[in-house]
Scaffold this motif. Structure first.
Motif, PDB file in Angstrom:
ATOM      1  N   PRO A 132      -8.167   1.241   7.536  1.00  0.00           N
ATOM      2  CA  PRO A 132      -7.879   0.141   6.614  1.00  0.00           C
ATOM      3  C   PRO A 132      -8.662  -1.131   6.910  1.00  0.00           C
ATOM      4  O   PRO A 132      -8.909  -1.927   6.010  1.00  0.00           O
ATOM      5  CB  PRO A 132      -6.376  -0.077   6.769  1.00  0.00           C
ATOM      6  CG  PRO A 132      -6.026   0.528   8.085  1.00  0.00           C
ATOM      7  CD  PRO A 132      -6.999   1.647   8.303  1.00  0.00           C
ATOM      8  N   LYS A 159       0.437   5.684   0.113  1.00  0.00           N
ATOM      9  CA  LYS A 159      -0.491   6.797   0.294  1.00  0.00           C
ATOM     10  C   LYS A 159      -0.441   7.698  -0.933  1.00  0.00           C
ATOM     11  O   LYS A 159       0.624   7.969  -1.486  1.00  0.00           O
ATOM     12  CB  LYS A 159      -0.118   7.608   1.534  1.00  0.00           C
ATOM     13  CG  LYS A 159      -1.197   8.620   1.925  1.00  0.00           C
ATOM     14  CD  LYS A 159      -0.848   9.357   3.188  1.00  0.00           C
ATOM     15  CE  LYS A 159      -1.082   8.455   4.365  1.00  0.00           C
ATOM     16  NZ  LYS A 159      -1.034   9.168   5.635  1.00  0.00           N
ATOM     17  N   SER A 169      -6.789   5.259   4.435  1.00  0.00           N
ATOM     18  CA  SER A 169      -5.657   4.917   5.291  1.00  0.00           C
ATOM     19  C   SER A 169      -5.975   5.091   6.775  1.00  0.00           C
ATOM     20  O   SER A 169      -5.322   4.510   7.625  1.00  0.00           O
ATOM     21  CB  SER A 169      -4.424   5.750   4.932  1.00  0.00           C
ATOM     22  OG  SER A 169      -4.659   7.108   5.226  1.00  0.00           O
ATOM     23  N   TRP A 173       0.841  -1.202   0.000  1.00  0.00           N
ATOM     24  CA  TRP A 173       0.000   0.000   0.000  1.00  0.00           C
ATOM     25  C   TRP A 173       0.871   1.245   0.000  1.00  0.00           C
ATOM     26  O   TRP A 173       1.897   1.299   0.674  1.00  0.00           O
ATOM     27  CB  TRP A 173      -0.897   0.013   1.231  1.00  0.00           C
ATOM     28  CG  TRP A 173      -1.924  -1.062   1.216  1.00  0.00           C
ATOM     29  CD1 TRP A 173      -1.823  -2.303   1.791  1.00  0.00           C
ATOM     30  CD2 TRP A 173      -3.197  -1.034   0.581  1.00  0.00           C
ATOM     31  NE1 TRP A 173      -2.954  -3.030   1.543  1.00  0.00           N
ATOM     32  CE2 TRP A 173      -3.819  -2.274   0.809  1.00  0.00           C
ATOM     33  CE3 TRP A 173      -3.870  -0.067  -0.163  1.00  0.00           C
ATOM     34  CZ2 TRP A 173      -5.086  -2.580   0.326  1.00  0.00           C
ATOM     35  CZ3 TRP A 173      -5.133  -0.368  -0.641  1.00  0.00           C
ATOM     36  CH2 TRP A 173      -5.731  -1.608  -0.400  1.00  0.00           C
ATOM     37  N   GLU A 192      -5.159   5.390   0.116  1.00  0.00           N
ATOM     38  CA  GLU A 192      -4.060   4.478  -0.171  1.00  0.00           C
ATOM     39  C   GLU A 192      -4.438   3.599  -1.353  1.00  0.00           C
ATOM     40  O   GLU A 192      -5.596   3.209  -1.504  1.00  0.00           O
ATOM     41  CB  GLU A 192      -3.757   3.583   1.032  1.00  0.00           C
ATOM     42  CG  GLU A 192      -3.112   4.302   2.175  1.00  0.00           C
ATOM     43  CD  GLU A 192      -2.766   3.377   3.322  1.00  0.00           C
ATOM     44  OE1 GLU A 192      -1.717   3.590   3.930  1.00  0.00           O
ATOM     45  OE2 GLU A 192      -3.547   2.448   3.613  1.00  0.00           O
TER      46      GLU A 192
END
Length: 97
Positions: free
Chosen positions: A69, A39, A66, A37, A52
């Motif tokens: 999650p 951002k 984010s 992942w 993300e």
């Protein structure tokens, strides 16, 4: 693009698989935990607007918040995500709220 290490992913046989050993489909409930992942560069630094995106999954682009999650991810077909990002970059009407 980084390949996802699937050795730690748990798999289970789909209920649609037959019992004779043929036509078996396996699914994973935790595949995206193994994803890489990152951002979004459009996320701000004070904790808001944090998006993300997971890379390295062929044909799909998983997207998640984010800050939360555990709520899961939305999965987009790669061409649809590319068209969306292209539209946002060009600031086309209808792409932004």
């Amino acid at each position: 693009m980084r390949a996802i290490d699937l050795s730690a992913v748990s798999w289970r046989r789909s209920s649609y698989s037959n019992t004779s050993g043929g036509e078996c489909v396996e699914v994973s409930d935790d595949l995206l935990r193994a994803a890489d992942w990152r951002k979004s560069s459009y996320s701000n630094q004070d904790g808001g607007n944090c998006l993300e995106v997971a890379e390295g999954i062929p044909s799909l682009v998983p997207v998640r918040d984010s800050k939360a999650p555990a709520l899961g991810a939305l999965l987009f077909a790669a061409p649809a995500w590319a068209a969306f990002v292209d539209g946002v970059r060009r600031e086309e009407p209808g792409w932004a709220a």
